[in-house]
Write a protein that holds these residues in place. Structure first.
Motif, short mmCIF file in Angstrom:
data_model
loop_
_atom_site.label_atom_id
_atom_site.label_comp_id
_atom_site.label_asym_id
_atom_site.label_seq_id
_atom_site.Cartn_x
_atom_site.Cartn_y
_atom_site.Cartn_z
N ILE A 11 0.85 -1.19 0.00
CA ILE A 11 0.00 0.00 0.00
C ILE A 11 0.89 1.24 0.00
CG2 ILE A 11 -1.74 1.28 1.30
CD1 ILE A 11 -2.82 -1.40 2.29
N GLN A 12 0.60 2.17 -0.88
CA GLN A 12 1.37 3.40 -1.01
C GLN A 12 0.94 4.40 0.07
OE1 GLN A 12 3.85 3.67 -3.38
NE2 GLN A 12 3.35 1.51 -3.71
N ALA A 13 1.25 4.07 1.32
CA ALA A 13 0.90 4.92 2.46
C ALA A 13 1.67 4.42 3.68
CB ALA A 13 -0.60 4.86 2.73
N PRO A 14 1.88 5.31 4.65
CA PRO A 14 2.55 4.86 5.88
C PRO A 14 1.65 3.91 6.68
CG PRO A 14 1.90 7.16 6.05
CD PRO A 14 1.57 6.73 4.66
N ALA A 15 2.28 3.10 7.51
CA ALA A 15 1.55 2.12 8.33
C ALA A 15 0.48 2.78 9.18
CB ALA A 15 2.53 1.34 9.20
N ALA A 16 0.73 4.00 9.67
CA ALA A 16 -0.26 4.68 10.51
C ALA A 16 -1.56 4.92 9.75
CB ALA A 16 0.30 6.01 11.02
N ALA A 17 -1.49 5.23 8.45
CA ALA A 17 -2.70 5.44 7.65
C ALA A 17 -3.47 4.13 7.47
CB ALA A 17 -2.34 6.05 6.29
N SER A 87 -1.11 -7.93 9.44
CA SER A 87 0.26 -7.68 9.84
C SER A 87 0.83 -6.59 8.93
CB SER A 87 1.07 -8.97 9.72
OG SER A 87 2.40 -8.76 10.07
N LEU A 88 1.41 -5.54 9.53
CA LEU A 88 1.92 -4.40 8.77
C LEU A 88 3.44 -4.32 8.90
CD1 LEU A 88 -1.09 -3.81 9.55
CD2 LEU A 88 -0.50 -1.41 9.46
N GLY A 93 8.23 4.50 2.10
CA GLY A 93 6.94 5.18 2.26
C GLY A 93 5.75 4.26 2.04
N GLU A 94 6.02 2.96 1.85
CA GLU A 94 4.96 1.99 1.62
C GLU A 94 4.74 1.14 2.87
OE1 GLU A 94 5.55 0.89 -3.06
OE2 GLU A 94 6.54 -0.37 -1.58
N THR A 95 3.63 0.42 2.85
CA THR A 95 3.36 -0.55 3.91
C THR A 95 2.99 -1.87 3.25
OG1 THR A 95 2.52 1.22 5.34
CG2 THR A 95 1.98 -1.05 5.96
N VAL A 96 3.68 -2.92 3.64
CA VAL A 96 3.34 -4.26 3.19
C VAL A 96 2.36 -4.83 4.21
CG1 VAL A 96 4.20 -6.57 2.67
CG2 VAL A 96 5.58 -4.55 2.09
N VAL A 97 1.21 -5.26 3.73
CA VAL A 97 0.15 -5.77 4.61
C VAL A 97 -0.12 -7.22 4.27
CG1 VAL A 97 -2.24 -5.51 5.35
CG2 VAL A 97 -0.90 -3.48 4.75
N GLU A 98 -0.04 -8.07 5.28
CA GLU A 98 -0.45 -9.46 5.13
C GLU A 98 -1.73 -9.66 5.93
OE1 GLU A 98 2.17 -13.12 5.46
OE2 GLU A 98 0.94 -13.30 7.27
N ARG A 120 -7.61 -12.10 -0.73
CA ARG A 120 -7.12 -11.23 -1.81
C ARG A 120 -8.07 -10.04 -2.01
NH1 ARG A 120 -3.35 -8.84 -3.40
NH2 ARG A 120 -2.25 -10.72 -2.92
N GLN A 121 -9.36 -10.30 -2.02
CA GLN A 121 -10.33 -9.22 -2.18
C GLN A 121 -10.23 -8.21 -1.05
OE1 GLN A 121 -14.09 -11.23 -2.51
NE2 GLN A 121 -13.61 -12.08 -4.51
N ARG A 122 -10.06 -8.69 0.16
CA ARG A 122 -9.97 -7.78 1.30
C ARG A 122 -8.75 -6.88 1.23
NH1 ARG A 122 -11.53 -11.68 6.42
NH2 ARG A 122 -13.73 -11.97 5.89
N VAL A 123 -7.58 -7.45 0.93
CA VAL A 123 -6.38 -6.60 0.89
C VAL A 123 -6.45 -5.61 -0.27
CG1 VAL A 123 -4.87 -8.21 2.14
CG2 VAL A 123 -4.93 -8.29 -0.37
N ASP A 124 -7.02 -6.04 -1.40
CA ASP A 124 -7.15 -5.11 -2.53
C ASP A 124 -8.10 -3.96 -2.19
OD1 ASP A 124 -5.38 -6.63 -4.01
OD2 ASP A 124 -6.94 -7.61 -5.22
N ARG A 125 -9.18 -4.26 -1.51
CA ARG A 125 -10.13 -3.20 -1.13
C ARG A 125 -9.55 -2.30 -0.05
NH1 ARG A 125 -14.52 -7.59 -1.59
NH2 ARG A 125 -15.33 -7.19 -3.68
N LEU A 126 -8.79 -2.88 0.89
CA LEU A 126 -8.12 -2.06 1.90
C LEU A 126 -7.14 -1.11 1.21
CD1 LEU A 126 -7.33 -1.36 4.86
CD2 LEU A 126 -5.62 -3.20 4.69
N LYS A 127 -6.37 -1.61 0.28
CA LYS A 127 -5.42 -0.80 -0.48
C LYS A 127 -6.14 0.38 -1.14
CE LYS A 127 -2.39 -1.13 -4.56
NZ LYS A 127 -1.10 -0.66 -4.08
#
Length: 133
Positions: A11-17, A87-88, A93-98, A120-127
């Motif tokens: 995700i192109q955002a900091p973990a806090a976002a 898990s973040l 400047g990115e965040t890898v989310v599992e 997969r759908q959830r992480v894509d929608r979160l992104k």
């Protein structure tokens, strides 16, 4: 119990976002279509949110861990319960989310095949939710 289903996204955002979106339970229906409604936690049961999911089933959603790099939650409706984690990991400047989850209950067995692509759908929608602001 169903197998652990997982997916990972950048995700192109900091973990806090990302964390802000994950910990706003009332906004879950904005990006997770399993939830029709998530109400504020009641004073008698802090942290436990009344929910309504697809099919009209009512239940509860509860955070079990809410740290800066990991969020865990459970939700239950008649015939189905889920335990999940997010898990973040910050990388520049990115965040890898599992994300991963497991289901239990009679509906979990019946709907097992329908859940194959849900992580997969959830992480894509979160992104999409995080990156759109």
């Amino acid at each position: 119990m169903n197998d652990l289903m997982t997916a990972t996204v950048r995700i192109q955002a900091p973990a806090a976002a990302v964390l802000d979106v994950l910990l706003d339970a009332e906004r879950l229906p904005d990006w997770n279509p399993a939830f029709l409604t998530v109400a504020p936690a009641s004073p008698g049961t802090p942290g436990s949110h009344p929910i309504r999911v697809r099919g009209g089933l009512a239940g509860t959603y509860r955070y079990t861990e809410a740290g800066p790099l990991r969020v865990e939650a459970t939700w239950e409706v008649p015939g189905l319960s889920e335990t999940n984690y997010w898990s973040l990991r910050a990388e520049g400047g990115e965040t890898v989310v599992e994300h991963g989850f497991r289901h239990r209950g009679m509906l979990a067995a019946v709907l097992r095949g329908a859940f194959a692509t849900v992580a997969r759908q959830r992480v894509d929608r979160l992104k999409s939710q995080v990156e759109s602001g």
